[in-house]
Scaffold this motif. Structure first.
Motif, short mmCIF file in Angstrom:
data_model
loop_
_atom_site.label_atom_id
_atom_site.label_comp_id
_atom_site.label_asym_id
_atom_site.label_seq_id
_atom_site.Cartn_x
_atom_site.Cartn_y
_atom_site.Cartn_z
N ARG A 77 61.21 66.07 58.18
CA ARG A 77 60.86 65.90 59.59
C ARG A 77 60.81 64.41 59.87
O ARG A 77 60.17 63.65 59.13
N ARG A 78 61.46 64.03 60.92
CA ARG A 78 61.54 62.60 61.25
C ARG A 78 61.10 62.41 62.70
O ARG A 78 61.54 63.13 63.59
N THR A 109 69.82 54.24 65.45
CA THR A 109 69.06 55.27 64.74
C THR A 109 69.75 56.62 64.82
O THR A 109 69.83 57.35 63.82
N VAL A 110 70.26 56.96 65.99
CA VAL A 110 70.97 58.24 66.14
C VAL A 110 72.21 58.27 65.25
O VAL A 110 72.50 59.28 64.60
N ARG A 111 72.96 57.17 65.21
CA ARG A 111 74.16 57.13 64.36
C ARG A 111 73.79 57.30 62.89
O ARG A 111 74.47 58.01 62.14
N GLU A 112 72.72 56.66 62.45
CA GLU A 112 72.32 56.73 61.05
C GLU A 112 71.88 58.13 60.64
O GLU A 112 71.93 58.47 59.46
N HIS A 113 71.47 58.93 61.61
CA HIS A 113 70.99 60.28 61.30
C HIS A 113 71.83 61.33 62.01
O HIS A 113 71.31 62.35 62.49
N SER A 114 73.12 61.09 62.03
CA SER A 114 74.04 61.99 62.73
C SER A 114 74.10 63.38 62.10
O SER A 114 74.51 64.35 62.74
N GLN A 115 73.69 63.51 60.83
CA GLN A 115 73.70 64.81 60.16
C GLN A 115 72.42 65.60 60.40
O GLN A 115 72.31 66.76 60.03
N SER A 116 71.45 64.96 61.03
CA SER A 116 70.20 65.63 61.35
C SER A 116 70.31 66.34 62.69
O SER A 116 71.13 65.97 63.54
N LYS A 117 69.49 67.38 62.89
CA LYS A 117 69.37 67.97 64.20
C LYS A 117 68.41 67.11 65.00
O LYS A 117 67.25 66.93 64.60
N ILE A 118 68.88 66.54 66.11
CA ILE A 118 68.08 65.59 66.87
C ILE A 118 67.54 66.26 68.12
O ILE A 118 68.29 66.82 68.92
N VAL A 119 66.23 66.21 68.29
CA VAL A 119 65.55 66.86 69.41
C VAL A 119 64.83 65.80 70.24
O VAL A 119 63.91 65.14 69.74
N GLY A 163 76.57 66.60 71.42
CA GLY A 163 76.73 66.91 70.00
C GLY A 163 75.51 67.56 69.40
O GLY A 163 75.05 68.60 69.85
N ASN A 164 74.95 66.91 68.37
CA ASN A 164 73.81 67.49 67.65
C ASN A 164 72.48 67.11 68.29
O ASN A 164 71.42 67.32 67.71
N ILE A 165 72.52 66.55 69.52
CA ILE A 165 71.30 66.16 70.21
C ILE A 165 70.97 67.20 71.28
O ILE A 165 71.82 67.58 72.08
N VAL A 166 69.74 67.70 71.28
CA VAL A 166 69.31 68.66 72.29
C VAL A 166 68.00 68.17 72.90
O VAL A 166 67.27 67.38 72.29
N SER A 167 67.69 68.63 74.11
CA SER A 167 66.41 68.35 74.75
C SER A 167 65.56 69.60 74.73
O SER A 167 66.04 70.69 75.07
N ASP A 206 72.14 72.13 53.47
CA ASP A 206 71.59 71.78 52.17
C ASP A 206 70.14 71.34 52.23
O ASP A 206 69.42 71.41 51.25
N ASP A 207 69.71 70.87 53.39
CA ASP A 207 68.35 70.37 53.50
C ASP A 207 67.93 70.43 54.96
O ASP A 207 68.62 69.95 55.84
N PHE A 208 66.79 71.04 55.21
CA PHE A 208 66.28 71.17 56.57
C PHE A 208 65.93 69.78 57.07
O PHE A 208 65.00 69.14 56.60
N ASP A 209 66.69 69.28 58.04
CA ASP A 209 66.51 67.91 58.51
C ASP A 209 66.49 67.90 60.03
O ASP A 209 67.48 68.22 60.67
N VAL A 210 65.35 67.55 60.62
CA VAL A 210 65.22 67.52 62.07
C VAL A 210 64.57 66.21 62.49
O VAL A 210 63.64 65.72 61.83
N THR A 211 65.09 65.63 63.56
CA THR A 211 64.60 64.35 64.07
C THR A 211 64.11 64.53 65.49
O THR A 211 64.87 64.96 66.36
N PHE A 212 62.84 64.20 65.74
CA PHE A 212 62.29 64.24 67.08
C PHE A 212 62.27 62.83 67.65
O PHE A 212 61.85 61.89 66.97
N ILE A 213 62.70 62.69 68.89
CA ILE A 213 62.67 61.39 69.56
C ILE A 213 61.68 61.45 70.72
O ILE A 213 61.76 62.34 71.57
N LEU A 214 60.74 60.52 70.73
CA LEU A 214 59.74 60.42 71.78
C LEU A 214 59.83 59.04 72.41
O LEU A 214 60.00 58.04 71.71
#
Length: 218
Positions: A2-3, A118-128, A172-176, A152-160
């Motif tokens: 969780r990020r 930051t988004v580019r560096e974590h492009s493989q993560s699900k970004i919320v 892409g992999n970014i959702v609201s 392979d690994d549960f990876d999710v990034t929350f942006i506040l």
């Protein structure tokens, strides 16, 4: 993993941090400190499956990012002035180049760059991106499925963001998603995210027969 990525539009990025005036003189660094503590600290330790990236964008000088990695951190105490002191030591130094994460101490890194980096560096993560006006995170039609998250690994990034609008294209992999109909303080929103992901993604549900890979550390 969780990020949590927290944007401090007015937060000091360089100079001597006024520890006794984090709210006004430091550009609401107090908000970032509370978010860091809520993200990483449990009653008796540090979350091993979580990391935090704060963005200091209030100047002077270029934007700066500071990363806290839970499974590496040592010596972080559950006290706001102590956490602020870690930030203060870092911003006394010149900002590193964008894309280069300089190790400051165990579990603590710094780099230049903005939210796009930051988004580019974590492009493989699900970004919320957390947005009170969007569909709720736990609703059936908007729930993030395991197929949307790294196999392979549960990876999710929350942006506040703070009280300033977040200028980030949702593609892409970014959702609201929303965690409630009201805009919440960042550290409260982070606590709710921890609760929801432990509740929704650590055990099978009649609504989702796919087993989750989320490590349990609610």
């Amino acid at each position: 993993m969780r990020r949590f990525v927290i944007i401090g539009h007015r937060a000091m990025s360089q100079g001597k941090l006024p520890i006794s005036d984090l709210a006004s003189g430091a550009g609401r660094v107090d908000v970032l400190v509370r978010a860091i503590m809520s993200s990483l600290l449990t009653s008796h330790g540090i979350r091993q499956d979580t990391e935090v990236i704060i963005h200091l964008q209030g100047g002077p000088g270029p934007y700066r990012r500071i990363k806290f990695v839970g499974n590496e951190l040592r010596g972080m105490h559950a006290e706001e002035r102590s956490v602020a002191g870690l930030i203060g030591k870092i911003i006394k130094q010149p900002t590193p180049p964008i894309g280069i994460w300089r190790r400051v101490s165990e579990g603590l890194y710094e780099s230049g760059g903005d939210i796009d980096d930051t988004v580019r560096e974590h492009s493989q993560s699900k970004i919320v991106v957390l947005d009170a006006e969007q569909t709720s995170l736990w609703s059936l039609d908007a729930k993030i499925t395991n197929n949307e998250i790294s196999k392979d690994d549960f990876d999710v990034t929350f942006i506040l963001s703070d009280d300033k609008p977040l200028e980030l294209e949702i593609t892409g992999n970014i959702v609201s998603r929303s965690i409630g109909s009201q805009w919440l303080q960042g550290h409260i929103a982070i606590g709710i995210c921890h609760f929801l992901f432990c509740l929704l993604y650590t055990s099978p549900s009649p609504r989702d027969a796919t087993l989750s890979r989320m490590p349990s550390s609610a």
